[in-house]
Design an enzyme around this catalytic site. Structure first.
Site, PDB file in Angstrom:
ATOM      1  N   HIS A 158     -13.515  32.237  60.962  1.00  0.00           N
ATOM      2  CA  HIS A 158     -14.168  33.076  61.653  1.00  0.00           C
ATOM      3  C   HIS A 158     -12.992  33.300  63.367  1.00  0.00           C
ATOM      4  O   HIS A 158     -13.849  33.146  64.119  1.00  0.00           O
ATOM      5  CB  HIS A 158     -15.339  33.091  61.748  1.00  0.00           C
ATOM      6  CG  HIS A 158     -16.213  34.077  62.306  1.00  0.00           C
ATOM      7  ND1 HIS A 158     -16.118  35.579  61.421  1.00  0.00           N
ATOM      8  CD2 HIS A 158     -16.138  34.793  63.739  1.00  0.00           C
ATOM      9  CE1 HIS A 158     -17.292  36.516  62.365  1.00  0.00           C
ATOM     10  NE2 HIS A 158     -16.688  35.842  62.939  1.00  0.00           N
TER      11      HIS A 158
ATOM     12  N   ASP B 176     -14.709  31.512  66.291  1.00  0.00           N
ATOM     13  CA  ASP B 176     -15.072  33.861  66.785  1.00  0.00           C
ATOM     14  C   ASP B 176     -13.669  34.214  67.813  1.00  0.00           C
ATOM     15  O   ASP B 176     -14.313  34.968  68.118  1.00  0.00           O
ATOM     16  CB  ASP B 176     -15.951  33.380  67.001  1.00  0.00           C
ATOM     17  CG  ASP B 176     -16.390  34.586  67.694  1.00  0.00           C
ATOM     18  OD1 ASP B 176     -16.938  35.700  66.914  1.00  0.00           O
ATOM     19  OD2 ASP B 176     -18.088  34.401  68.287  1.00  0.00           O
TER      20      ASP B 176
END
Ligand code: NQM
Length: 291
Positions: A27, A244
């Site tokens: 991610h 992230d």
């Protein structure tokens, strides 16, 4: 909106934890570069450039091998920046797109060719203007073979979204576990509701990500580790992990990516769990032809 924001650490530390060979950061995002890939007119934040060169340098610095690049809302439904980053990765990145639900078959096939393996539905009101469930459902029924749907929502709408999620005919991946309140602990109401969701279908995956977003006490994010480790252990064949990076909207509490990597043994304490979380599980979703 005029001022461009930096939401990532300028010089993240070297983690003490060494990821297993072939580890996937499942991610992360790219922003721009803006001159080449302008942001959407509907973007809710305007970041500085965080392109593939920076992302791949971070991957190497942290000891990872591959990336899954998720289209960020600031690029709307134009996936050009994500596709460009995948193309520049030499096969080491795949991606998740955000599409206009009216997208045609040829365009979906072109996204597949470009390394996309899923589409993302974002339900955060601060990030998107609308999230039309009927249209999302319709497009989810005609995705290329092997694709999945990534859903981003906050814990307070989980129950309300259940009928929508139940109707999606492909595997689901839930971003950041649907943002539970980790301060409630592993047996809190949010984690219990999330477990009920996971128990309802075997093809619901999740990302054990974003201690920086979910733990208000900050680094070293102990409440996150305490709440999330049992979830990783109990659903170890359908959990993913990611940095992230470049941490959209986190400019007021920018995490050190090295410290994020050092959270991994706190939520996945054994080499076997780490291999599933970082290698086996993301490979099954994103590079199944290599297995
Ligand atoms: O990067 C994430 O996963 C979370 C985001 C940003 C985001 O999803 C987006 O811009 O598409 C957030 O909570 O602001």
């Amino acid at each position: 909106m005029s001022e461009r924001i930096t939401s990532w650490h300028a010089s993240p530390s070297k983690p003490a934890f060494t990821p297993p060979p072939g580890a996937v950061d499942a991610h992360c995002h790219v922003f721009g570069p803006m001159a080449q890939f302008p942001f959407s007119p509907k973007a809710k934040y305007l970041p500085e450039d965080a392109g593939p060169d920076k992302l791949f340098a971070l991957r190497d610095h942290l000891g990872f091998s591959r990336n899954v690049i998720v289209q960020a809302s600031c690029h709307g439904t134009d996936n050009a920046a994500t596709l460009d980053a995948i193309a520049q990765s030499g096969g080491k990145a795949r991606g998740v797109a955000v599409v206009d639900p009216a997208i045609g078959e040829a365009e979906l096939a072109a996204l597949h060719e470009g390394g996309i393996r899923g589409i993302r539905f974002n339900f955060l009101k601060r990030l998107v203007d609308n999230a039309p469930r009927d249209k999302f459902l319709e497009v989810s029924r005609r995705l290329p073979e092997g694709w999945h749907v990534v859903i981003y929502f906050e814990a307070d709408i989980l129950e309300e979204l259940r009928p929508f999620m139940d109707a999606i005919p492909v595997p689901l991946v839930i971003d950041h576990m649907g943002r539970p309140d980790v301060t409630q602990g592993p047996d809190g109401a949010d984690m219990k509701a999330f477990r009920r969701l996971l128990d309802s279908r075997e093809d619901i995956w999740f990302k054990a990500t974003c201690p920086d977003r979910l733990d208000p006490a900050g680094d070293p994010w102990n409440a996150f580790a305490e709440a999330v480790a049992p979830l990783v252990a109990d659903y170890q064949d359908r959990v993913l992990w990611g940095t992230d990076w470049p941490h959209p909207n986190m400019q007021d509490a920018i995490p050190d990516d090295g410290h994020l990597v050092d959270m991994i043994p706190c939520i996945a304490p054994t080499p076997e769990l780490q291999r599933k979380l970082l290698v086996a599980n993301p490979m099954r979703l994103y590079w199944p032809e290599e297995l």
